[in-house]
Design a protein around this motif. Sequence first.
Motif, short mmCIF file in Angstrom:
data_model
loop_
_atom_site.label_atom_id
_atom_site.label_comp_id
_atom_site.label_asym_id
_atom_site.label_seq_id
_atom_site.Cartn_x
_atom_site.Cartn_y
_atom_site.Cartn_z
N LYS A 105 1.37 -1.14 -0.30
CA LYS A 105 0.14 0.61 -0.03
C LYS A 105 0.96 1.34 -0.33
CE LYS A 105 -0.58 0.13 5.33
NZ LYS A 105 -1.95 0.23 6.18
N GLY B 18 -3.81 -13.01 0.34
CA GLY B 18 -4.14 -11.38 -0.22
C GLY B 18 -5.66 -11.66 -0.62
N TYR C 94 -8.03 -4.59 -2.08
CA TYR C 94 -8.02 -3.91 -0.95
C TYR C 94 -7.14 -3.08 -0.32
CZ TYR C 94 -11.00 -0.46 0.65
OH TYR C 94 -11.91 0.38 1.65
N LYS C 95 -6.46 -3.89 0.41
CA LYS C 95 -5.58 -3.89 1.74
C LYS C 95 -4.66 -3.18 1.05
CE LYS C 95 -3.00 -5.81 4.79
NZ LYS C 95 -3.03 -7.01 6.09
N LYS D 187 -6.78 0.11 -2.51
CA LYS D 187 -8.12 0.29 -1.65
C LYS D 187 -8.98 -0.01 -2.71
CE LYS D 187 -9.25 3.79 1.12
NZ LYS D 187 -9.47 2.47 2.62
#
Length: 449
Positions: free
Chosen positions: A214, A234, A295-296, A299
């Motif tokens: 991220k 994931g 998403y982690k 996003k």
Amino acid sequence: MELTLSCLVVLQEFHYVFTAPSFQTFCALMTGWCLSPRRRFITELILSSGSTHDGHHSCYHRFFSQASWSLDFLWRVLACLLLRTFAASGLVELAGDDTLCRKRGLTIYGTGMHRDPLISSRALKLVSWGHDWVVLCLVVRCWWAPSKVWCLPLLCRLYRNRQGLAKGRKGKKRRRDPNHRTRPELFREMLGLIAAWFPQRRFIVSGDSAYGGKSVLRHVPANVDLISHVHPKGALYAPAPAPGASKGRPRTKGERLPSMAQWAADTTLPWTELVFDQFGLHATLAVKTRQALYYKAGKDRLLTIVLVHDLLGKRPDQMFYCTRLDWDARLILGSYAARWAIEVTFENCKQLLGLEDPANRVPLAVQRTAPMALVLYSVIAVWFHRVGHLSLEFPDRPWYRHKQEPSFADMLTTLRRVSWEENLSVVLPQSGPLRKSVGQLIDFVSRTG
């Protein structure tokens, strides 16, 4: 002793970076760096370039430790040169990774304990003391070596871990340093610089799982796309439904999708078989592709997800993502495989250009000296692409007649040989046994180191 004139023409591109006296010092040091067969200490560079009596030796040390010039400006000039030479138009491929340069001594700036990939295994992680450089490279393919991929350094940063930042501190001063930046943050900084230097160009960069989280994916510049790993565990999600589909706050993600193992075992979604025979990847792979949210890490950014299964069972199942939605699995995997060339670059820079050799201790000298090996790697590639390939000669080896494409060692050997021949052409006869003997000696000296 001087480098061949055609290589000095390439070095002239950097005269904007330095004052006139500093540029002369720069050319002398780069000459010694190329011609020296020994470890690249500053004094050895002075000796190899024939500059022993051209000023006091401390002037050459101060060039790195005190002289007023910007390393980032030098990188920018190099980046312009590389893009103009190898990627004048179209999409620009980049690759990033880090490499450890082992050092000895507690008083060297920027050193710390870092994981050493050469002595580590998956089961046992070992560390070594040294400098850790995060490097961003341009990925190029050249007509004079059609089956190879080259990674040419165009930017780097020195990573300092928390242990290194806290070295010598006591008590409360050993607390977390607010100026500490992780490797992904340094990588993101370099991507931001490249994107700002060339706002009209489009880039796609490949990085391993360390540079796909991220801290990078959520902050890539608008003109940069990213290819990296999805963690085996994931969580992937479908895109969020349209606003107004349900009461309450609009959803930011859709339903959770099956895990990697479930997706691989799903017989309703067929595998597609792809055959790869390229640099870095010679295999037959089965792939599945979908668009989803990681998403982690990213996003609500929609990604192309590729699930890979090796039909021979030599590799575990893996998932990759790409921020470009119009790329298929072959493009994504082929581009990611090309990043293996950055490991070849690190090996060549250490073995042939002495990336680990400089023995500096003060901050400015440490941050400037070792990167010169990376700069020189790219400069030699530019020279060889322009004129050096015309002088390429392979040794007479009856046991190895099928070699047709040069390695970096061949490029460096060609540069040394051409430089020696130019310097000695004035005093050597046009023909005869003396010229033949000196030619054999030049060929031997050019392949040392």
